[in-house]
Design an enzyme around this catalytic site. Structure first.
Site, PDB file in Angstrom:
ATOM      1  N   ARG A 187      -3.258  -0.608   5.439  1.00  0.00           N
ATOM      2  CA  ARG A 187      -3.853  -1.670   4.619  1.00  0.00           C
ATOM      3  C   ARG A 187      -2.954  -2.891   4.425  1.00  0.00           C
ATOM      4  O   ARG A 187      -3.368  -4.028   4.698  1.00  0.00           O
ATOM      5  CB  ARG A 187      -4.286  -1.108   3.258  1.00  0.00           C
ATOM      6  CG  ARG A 187      -5.414  -0.092   3.367  1.00  0.00           C
ATOM      7  CD  ARG A 187      -5.577   0.699   2.085  1.00  0.00           C
ATOM      8  NE  ARG A 187      -4.430   1.569   1.845  1.00  0.00           N
ATOM      9  CZ  ARG A 187      -4.246   2.298   0.759  1.00  0.00           C
ATOM     10  NH1 ARG A 187      -5.143   2.252  -0.214  1.00  0.00           N
ATOM     11  NH2 ARG A 187      -3.181   3.062   0.638  1.00  0.00           N
ATOM     12  N   CYS A 214       0.863  -1.179   0.000  1.00  0.00           N
ATOM     13  CA  CYS A 214       0.000   0.000   0.000  1.00  0.00           C
ATOM     14  C   CYS A 214       0.900   1.230   0.000  1.00  0.00           C
ATOM     15  O   CYS A 214       2.083   1.130  -0.364  1.00  0.00           O
ATOM     16  CB  CYS A 214      -0.980  -0.020   1.177  1.00  0.00           C
ATOM     17  SG  CYS A 214      -0.201   0.015   2.804  1.00  0.00           S
ATOM     18  N   ASP A 264      -8.066   3.958   1.342  1.00  0.00           N
ATOM     19  CA  ASP A 264      -7.090   4.327   2.357  1.00  0.00           C
ATOM     20  C   ASP A 264      -7.828   4.801   3.617  1.00  0.00           C
ATOM     21  O   ASP A 264      -8.534   5.800   3.572  1.00  0.00           O
ATOM     22  CB  ASP A 264      -6.228   5.458   1.783  1.00  0.00           C
ATOM     23  CG  ASP A 264      -5.057   5.784   2.679  1.00  0.00           C
ATOM     24  OD1 ASP A 264      -5.101   5.412   3.869  1.00  0.00           O
ATOM     25  OD2 ASP A 264      -4.113   6.407   2.178  1.00  0.00           O
TER      26      ASP A 264
HETATM   27  P1  4NP Z   1      -1.713   2.850   4.165  1.00  0.00           P
HETATM   28  O1  4NP Z   1      -2.315   4.210   4.763  1.00  0.00           O
HETATM   29  O2  4NP Z   1      -1.204   3.176   2.772  1.00  0.00           O
HETATM   30  O3  4NP Z   1      -2.887   1.935   4.118  1.00  0.00           O
HETATM   31  O4  4NP Z   1      -0.617   2.406   5.098  1.00  0.00           O
HETATM   32  C1  4NP Z   1      -1.559   5.395   4.798  1.00  0.00           C
HETATM   33  C2  4NP Z   1      -0.715   5.636   5.861  1.00  0.00           C
HETATM   34  C3  4NP Z   1       0.018   6.815   5.903  1.00  0.00           C
HETATM   35  C4  4NP Z   1      -0.100   7.736   4.897  1.00  0.00           C
HETATM   36  C5  4NP Z   1      -0.934   7.497   3.835  1.00  0.00           C
HETATM   37  C6  4NP Z   1      -1.653   6.316   3.785  1.00  0.00           C
HETATM   38  N1  4NP Z   1       0.617   8.943   4.949  1.00  0.00           N
HETATM   39  O5  4NP Z   1       0.489   9.758   4.024  1.00  0.00           O
HETATM   40  O6  4NP Z   1       1.378   9.183   5.903  1.00  0.00           O
END
Ligand code: 4NP
Length: 155
Positions: A14, A8, A126
């Site tokens: 995720r 992800c 997300d």
């Molecule tokens: P992930 O969610 O891609 O599902 O781990 C996110 C976690 C952090 C960030 C974006 C999405 N971020 O921009 O810090």
């Protein structure tokens, strides 16, 4: 033996959840020798962190213990894994750009390809900026997708 890498953006919501769910199912079904599971993010900003506390809480209520430490995907992961399963189209673009060859690019799958109970969803949303329902929805989708992957692999 199949090696699966979930990817992800941040590797704190995720993909570590998909990783933990798949490890749980694999243990439950005694498939430990057949599958190697890991996860990574396209963004390096959370490297070394445990999954987001909200995701760990939501996962723990379903019996999943998320202990993965975030890391960024690297080109060598294409040699280390047979399937690279991404959560959304942005992940797909970024991982595709990293593929050393066209053959390697064929290892990239979208989680939505394995959904059986989430028709109409073309990506795993997300949850980072969402409320608690976002995490439950994501866990539902990841359980669905992980079952679908095992079915695809004939397990
Ligand atoms: P992930 O969610 O891609 O599902 O781990 C996110 C976690 C952090 C960030 C974006 C999405 N971020 O921009 O810090």
């Amino acid at each position: 033996m199949k090696r699966i890498l979930f990817v992800c953006l941040g590797n704190i919501c995720r993909s570590p959840a998909a990783d933990g769910i798949m490890q749980h199912i694999v243990r439950q079904r005694g498939l430990g020798g057949d599958l190697v599971i890991d996860s990574a993010g396209t963004y390096a900003g959370h490297t070394g962190e445990l999954p987001d506390a909200r995701m760990r809480r939501a996962a723990s209520r379903r019996g999943y213990d998320l202990t993965h430490r975030a890391r960024q995907i690297r080109e060598e992961d294409f040699a280390g894994f047979d399937m690279i399963v991404v959560m959304d189209d942005m992940n797909y673009e970024n991982v595709h750009r990293l593929a050393p060859s066209r053959e390697d690019a064929r290892k990239i799958f979208r989680m939505r390809e394995f959904f059986r109970r989430h028709p109409g969803w073309s990506y795993v949303p997300d949850p980072y900026y969402e409320g608690a329902e976002g995490f439950e929805l994501v866990l539902d989708m990841l359980e669905d997708g992980c079952e679908g992957i095992l079915e695809y692999l004939g397990n």
